[in-house]
Design a protein around this motif. Sequence first.
Motif, mmCIF file in Angstrom:
data_model
loop_
_atom_site.group_PDB
_atom_site.id
_atom_site.type_symbol
_atom_site.label_atom_id
_atom_site.label_comp_id
_atom_site.label_asym_id
_atom_site.label_seq_id
_atom_site.Cartn_x
_atom_site.Cartn_y
_atom_site.Cartn_z
ATOM 1 N N VAL A 165 -49.329 -9.511 29.474
ATOM 2 C CA VAL A 165 -50.570 -8.979 28.910
ATOM 3 C C VAL A 165 -50.286 -7.660 28.197
ATOM 4 O O VAL A 165 -50.814 -7.389 27.107
ATOM 5 C CB VAL A 165 -51.639 -8.793 30.008
ATOM 6 C CG1 VAL A 165 -52.871 -8.094 29.445
ATOM 7 C CG2 VAL A 165 -52.027 -10.140 30.610
ATOM 8 N N ARG A 166 -49.421 -6.830 28.797
ATOM 9 C CA ARG A 166 -49.056 -5.566 28.154
ATOM 10 C C ARG A 166 -48.327 -5.828 26.836
ATOM 11 O O ARG A 166 -48.558 -5.143 25.841
ATOM 12 C CB ARG A 166 -48.172 -4.750 29.102
ATOM 13 C CG ARG A 166 -47.884 -3.327 28.630
ATOM 14 C CD ARG A 166 -47.033 -2.604 29.657
ATOM 15 N NE ARG A 166 -47.676 -2.609 30.958
ATOM 16 C CZ ARG A 166 -47.037 -2.279 32.088
ATOM 17 N NH1 ARG A 166 -45.758 -1.969 32.075
ATOM 18 N NH2 ARG A 166 -47.685 -2.292 33.232
ATOM 19 N N ARG A 167 -47.440 -6.826 26.811
ATOM 20 C CA ARG A 167 -46.724 -7.151 25.576
ATOM 21 C C ARG A 167 -47.716 -7.614 24.494
ATOM 22 O O ARG A 167 -47.586 -7.241 23.329
ATOM 23 C CB ARG A 167 -45.694 -8.251 25.858
ATOM 24 C CG ARG A 167 -45.020 -8.853 24.613
ATOM 25 C CD ARG A 167 -44.155 -7.843 23.877
ATOM 26 N NE ARG A 167 -43.058 -7.389 24.681
ATOM 27 C CZ ARG A 167 -41.877 -7.987 24.762
ATOM 28 N NH1 ARG A 167 -41.657 -9.091 24.078
ATOM 29 N NH2 ARG A 167 -40.919 -7.471 25.506
ATOM 30 N N LEU A 168 -48.682 -8.431 24.891
ATOM 31 C CA LEU A 168 -49.672 -8.902 23.927
ATOM 32 C C LEU A 168 -50.454 -7.731 23.343
ATOM 33 O O LEU A 168 -50.673 -7.658 22.124
ATOM 34 C CB LEU A 168 -50.622 -9.891 24.599
ATOM 35 C CG LEU A 168 -51.685 -10.516 23.694
ATOM 36 C CD1 LEU A 168 -51.050 -11.505 22.726
ATOM 37 C CD2 LEU A 168 -52.752 -11.223 24.524
ATOM 38 N N ASN A 169 -50.860 -6.786 24.204
ATOM 39 C CA ASN A 169 -51.621 -5.637 23.728
ATOM 40 C C ASN A 169 -50.767 -4.732 22.838
ATOM 41 O O ASN A 169 -51.286 -4.117 21.893
ATOM 42 C CB ASN A 169 -52.180 -4.848 24.915
ATOM 43 C CG ASN A 169 -53.338 -5.562 25.592
ATOM 44 O OD1 ASN A 169 -54.071 -6.306 24.943
ATOM 45 N ND2 ASN A 169 -53.497 -5.361 26.882
ATOM 46 N N THR A 170 -49.460 -4.657 23.122
ATOM 47 C CA THR A 170 -48.564 -3.878 22.265
ATOM 48 C C THR A 170 -48.509 -4.479 20.873
ATOM 49 O O THR A 170 -48.622 -3.775 19.866
ATOM 50 C CB THR A 170 -47.149 -3.825 22.876
ATOM 51 O OG1 THR A 170 -47.200 -3.153 24.139
ATOM 52 C CG2 THR A 170 -46.192 -3.082 21.953
ATOM 53 N N PHE A 171 -48.349 -5.797 20.809
ATOM 54 C CA PHE A 171 -48.328 -6.472 19.512
ATOM 55 C C PHE A 171 -49.667 -6.295 18.801
ATOM 56 O O PHE A 171 -49.717 -6.067 17.591
ATOM 57 C CB PHE A 171 -48.029 -7.960 19.697
ATOM 58 C CG PHE A 171 -46.567 -8.295 19.751
ATOM 59 C CD1 PHE A 171 -45.651 -7.408 20.308
ATOM 60 C CD2 PHE A 171 -46.094 -9.487 19.264
ATOM 61 C CE1 PHE A 171 -44.300 -7.705 20.362
ATOM 62 C CE2 PHE A 171 -44.740 -9.813 19.310
ATOM 63 C CZ PHE A 171 -43.849 -8.913 19.862
ATOM 64 N N SER A 177 -54.770 -2.972 10.100
ATOM 65 C CA SER A 177 -56.211 -3.260 10.156
ATOM 66 C C SER A 177 -56.587 -4.545 9.427
ATOM 67 O O SER A 177 -57.448 -5.296 9.893
ATOM 68 C CB SER A 177 -57.002 -2.079 9.579
ATOM 69 O OG SER A 177 -56.580 -1.796 8.252
ATOM 70 N N ASP A 178 -55.935 -4.824 8.283
ATOM 71 C CA ASP A 178 -56.292 -6.049 7.561
ATOM 72 C C ASP A 178 -55.865 -7.288 8.342
ATOM 73 O O ASP A 178 -56.544 -8.320 8.317
ATOM 74 C CB ASP A 178 -55.673 -6.054 6.167
ATOM 75 C CG ASP A 178 -54.158 -5.937 6.190
ATOM 76 O OD1 ASP A 178 -53.620 -5.362 7.149
ATOM 77 O OD2 ASP A 178 -53.510 -6.431 5.249
ATOM 78 N N SER A 179 -54.747 -7.184 9.077
ATOM 79 C CA SER A 179 -54.323 -8.306 9.912
ATOM 80 C C SER A 179 -55.284 -8.504 11.069
ATOM 81 O O SER A 179 -55.640 -9.636 11.422
ATOM 82 C CB SER A 179 -52.913 -8.058 10.457
ATOM 83 O OG SER A 179 -51.964 -8.015 9.421
ATOM 84 N N LEU A 180 -55.707 -7.414 11.680
ATOM 85 C CA LEU A 180 -56.664 -7.517 12.789
ATOM 86 C C LEU A 180 -57.951 -8.175 12.331
ATOM 87 O O LEU A 180 -58.530 -8.998 13.045
ATOM 88 C CB LEU A 180 -56.954 -6.126 13.354
ATOM 89 C CG LEU A 180 -55.891 -5.529 14.263
ATOM 90 C CD1 LEU A 180 -56.236 -4.082 14.610
ATOM 91 C CD2 LEU A 180 -55.751 -6.357 15.541
ATOM 92 N N LEU A 183 -57.351 -11.876 11.918
ATOM 93 C CA LEU A 183 -57.109 -12.575 13.174
ATOM 94 C C LEU A 183 -58.185 -12.296 14.219
ATOM 95 O O LEU A 183 -58.026 -12.683 15.380
ATOM 96 C CB LEU A 183 -55.745 -12.152 13.753
ATOM 97 C CG LEU A 183 -54.524 -12.468 12.881
ATOM 98 C CD1 LEU A 183 -53.267 -11.870 13.498
ATOM 99 C CD2 LEU A 183 -54.365 -13.965 12.726
ATOM 100 N N ALA A 184 -59.260 -11.644 13.825
ATOM 101 C CA ALA A 184 -60.270 -11.216 14.792
ATOM 102 C C ALA A 184 -60.793 -12.362 15.639
ATOM 103 O O ALA A 184 -60.915 -12.256 16.860
ATOM 104 C CB ALA A 184 -61.422 -10.522 14.069
ATOM 105 N N SER A 185 -61.096 -13.495 15.010
ATOM 106 C CA SER A 185 -61.655 -14.613 15.764
ATOM 107 C C SER A 185 -60.650 -15.172 16.766
ATOM 108 O O SER A 185 -61.030 -15.613 17.853
ATOM 109 C CB SER A 185 -62.110 -15.720 14.807
ATOM 110 O OG SER A 185 -61.008 -16.212 14.054
ATOM 111 N N PHE A 296 -45.307 -13.597 14.138
ATOM 112 C CA PHE A 296 -45.119 -14.056 12.762
ATOM 113 C C PHE A 296 -45.884 -13.186 11.774
ATOM 114 O O PHE A 296 -45.451 -12.999 10.632
ATOM 115 C CB PHE A 296 -45.531 -15.522 12.620
ATOM 116 C CG PHE A 296 -44.467 -16.491 13.023
ATOM 117 C CD1 PHE A 296 -43.260 -16.556 12.343
ATOM 118 C CD2 PHE A 296 -44.661 -17.347 14.100
ATOM 119 C CE1 PHE A 296 -42.267 -17.445 12.719
ATOM 120 C CE2 PHE A 296 -43.669 -18.241 14.482
ATOM 121 C CZ PHE A 296 -42.473 -18.291 13.788
ATOM 122 N N GLU A 297 -47.019 -12.657 12.195
ATOM 123 C CA GLU A 297 -47.757 -11.756 11.313
ATOM 124 C C GLU A 297 -46.979 -10.455 11.098
ATOM 125 O O GLU A 297 -46.958 -9.898 10.001
ATOM 126 C CB GLU A 297 -49.131 -11.452 11.910
ATOM 127 C CG GLU A 297 -49.934 -10.390 11.178
ATOM 128 C CD GLU A 297 -50.435 -10.839 9.797
ATOM 129 O OE1 GLU A 297 -51.239 -10.111 9.208
ATOM 130 O OE2 GLU A 297 -50.026 -11.903 9.318
#
Length: 323
Positions: A165-171, A177-180, A183-185, A296-297
């Motif tokens: 979970v920590r690794r996921l949050n780091t990524f 911001s444009d990637s977020l 990928l928001a959904s 990949f992003e």
Amino acid sequence: MIQRSARTDDLTGQPSPYELARRVCADFRTWAPQLGEAPRIEPVKESGKSNWTFRLRSPGCSWALRVNRKPDPTGVNREREINLHNLAARHGIAPPVVLSDPEAGFLLTEWISTPTFPSSAKLDGTFDGDGQSISANPLYLSRFLRTLHAIPLPASLAQSPLQVVRRLNTFRSMLPSDSLARLASHAQDEQLLHAESLLAEGTFTPVFCHNDLNPTNLLAISPADEKEPCHLLALDWEYACAGDALFDLAVAGTTLADSNADELLEAYLQRTPSVLEEQRYRSTAVLVTTLELFWFELYGSSEDFQVCLNRYPERIKRWAASR
């Protein structure tokens, strides 16, 4: 140690990959004194995102030379990687290291003449006409994983196990911001949030993990006797560390055919998994699938990212579905 020369890559100022391969070959008497002349260099088509691979070939023998990309986009500690590769090789689950130089940026191993492990082939362990394994039998993977996870943890790893979970949050925090926004959904998918919640509350006993057991990093060696099981070797130990055994299982499981993935956990445990174990396995796979999308992003090509993005909803649905 390989000598430096003036031949460099125009962009990085470092020796070009082929030039470094040429230097390794020129120094062959250091690592292959039985040879009468330097091996010839053959580029390998399927190189990794952070490295190039060359086959160094001489009559009757070959070696695999991996040259790291510089600058390395993933920031991997190559000296640490080589140490962990050597540890795995001593336990028979990685190709033996012949020569390495993390500063120069290369790793030389024996060439294993076998295709990489197939992810969706037969389940019964049969072989094709050339004697190569076409099996994705979870028994083979589970045997490899049990050997890997039984290796005593080096002291340098034991104090900092990977928390998925920590690794996921780091990524997630590294995404621009444009990637977020794009990928928001997916980043707020209900099944993903449920998986994060379940795994954040759980505990595990850290074991030695590879953490990138996709099919291109596994070699299936066919036994002389076709009735014997094939033996697996793993490549690319750059992400190896202490972690949750289920993470390795989930990475392998996300690339297997459905029926094989469903059997992998039971084959690994050698018993029927508990409800909680099944939930944690499937939740870890949801996070692994999302990590792949974020990776990949950040580091992959736009084509690879789009392929991953297109298949993401189906893969999440598959792992989140109740059984």
